[in-house]
Design an enzyme around this catalytic site. Sequence first.
Site, PDB file in Angstrom:
ATOM      1  N   ASP A  65     -42.153  71.554  19.164  1.00  0.00           N
ATOM      2  CA  ASP A  65     -42.583  70.981  18.011  1.00  0.00           C
ATOM      3  C   ASP A  65     -41.901  71.533  16.832  1.00  0.00           C
ATOM      4  O   ASP A  65     -42.166  72.852  16.331  1.00  0.00           O
ATOM      5  CB  ASP A  65     -44.000  70.788  17.669  1.00  0.00           C
ATOM      6  CG  ASP A  65     -44.145  69.724  16.570  1.00  0.00           C
ATOM      7  OD1 ASP A  65     -43.260  69.156  15.884  1.00  0.00           O
ATOM      8  OD2 ASP A  65     -45.363  69.155  16.447  1.00  0.00           O
ATOM      9  N   CYS A 107     -40.810  63.522  14.545  1.00  0.00           N
ATOM     10  CA  CYS A 107     -39.773  64.337  14.729  1.00  0.00           C
ATOM     11  C   CYS A 107     -39.065  64.198  16.218  1.00  0.00           C
ATOM     12  O   CYS A 107     -37.767  63.640  16.267  1.00  0.00           O
ATOM     13  CB  CYS A 107     -40.420  65.657  14.897  1.00  0.00           C
ATOM     14  SG  CYS A 107     -40.941  66.227  13.213  1.00  0.00           S
ATOM     15  N   ARG A 108     -39.660  64.681  17.242  1.00  0.00           N
ATOM     16  CA  ARG A 108     -38.905  64.671  18.403  1.00  0.00           C
ATOM     17  C   ARG A 108     -38.633  63.555  18.995  1.00  0.00           C
ATOM     18  O   ARG A 108     -37.717  63.006  19.533  1.00  0.00           O
ATOM     19  CB  ARG A 108     -39.800  65.704  19.422  1.00  0.00           C
ATOM     20  CG  ARG A 108     -39.862  66.812  19.066  1.00  0.00           C
ATOM     21  CD  ARG A 108     -40.982  67.885  19.942  1.00  0.00           C
ATOM     22  NE  ARG A 108     -42.408  67.614  19.259  1.00  0.00           N
ATOM     23  CZ  ARG A 108     -43.456  67.998  19.890  1.00  0.00           C
ATOM     24  NH1 ARG A 108     -43.374  68.716  21.041  1.00  0.00           N
ATOM     25  NH2 ARG A 108     -44.615  67.634  19.489  1.00  0.00           N
ATOM     26  N   ASN A 112     -44.785  60.959  15.928  1.00  0.00           N
ATOM     27  CA  ASN A 112     -43.640  60.020  16.134  1.00  0.00           C
ATOM     28  C   ASN A 112     -42.816  60.176  14.774  1.00  0.00           C
ATOM     29  O   ASN A 112     -42.352  59.172  14.165  1.00  0.00           O
ATOM     30  CB  ASN A 112     -44.127  58.587  16.236  1.00  0.00           C
ATOM     31  CG  ASN A 112     -42.955  57.416  16.515  1.00  0.00           C
ATOM     32  OD1 ASN A 112     -43.126  56.530  16.204  1.00  0.00           O
ATOM     33  ND2 ASN A 112     -41.932  57.981  17.324  1.00  0.00           N
ATOM     34  N   CYS A 131     -44.165  61.803  21.125  1.00  0.00           N
ATOM     35  CA  CYS A 131     -44.306  63.119  20.832  1.00  0.00           C
ATOM     36  C   CYS A 131     -45.644  62.986  20.069  1.00  0.00           C
ATOM     37  O   CYS A 131     -46.507  61.978  20.347  1.00  0.00           O
ATOM     38  CB  CYS A 131     -43.476  63.625  20.118  1.00  0.00           C
ATOM     39  SG  CYS A 131     -43.188  62.864  18.366  1.00  0.00           S
TER      40      CYS A 131
END
Length: 164
Positions: free
Chosen positions: A128, A14-15, A12, A9
Amino acid sequence: MTYRVCFVCTGNICRSPMAESVFRARVAEAGLHDLIEVDSAGTDGWHEGEGADPRTVAVLEEHGYAAEHTARRFQVSWFARLDLVVALDSGHLRALRRLAPTEQDAAKVRLLRSYDPTADAHDLDVPDPYYGGMDGFDECLEMVEAASTGLLAAVREQVEGRAA
């Protein structure tokens, strides 16, 4: 031979760490942890060395997933050792394919939600959640979990094909 998957993402935090944690759990449940290596990174290095966003950690722990993580930036040299690079949205997909040193490396980059048969083929991005509330993190987890089943099936097929 180990099959290597890296989720990517933006930062690096959250997702991609969420996808890494969920997919690592799926791999372990399937008894394939000795054959599949799971990792994550960001297209940018803003958060290198930091842990996952506290909201990511909270959602993962609430659903029984491991949440230990240290953010890092994706390196072009990794293409040589990776079998699959899983982008969390179309912006990451384009950025990673531009970074790929060869056409073969660019072909390793896929969108996570392309593995979810129920996803809208015209909207495969995992949004996001960083600038929103907890509901965005919950939605992100739902999308990641839904795609992880199909992703595991595809990776299992590759792993079993190598063993044959």
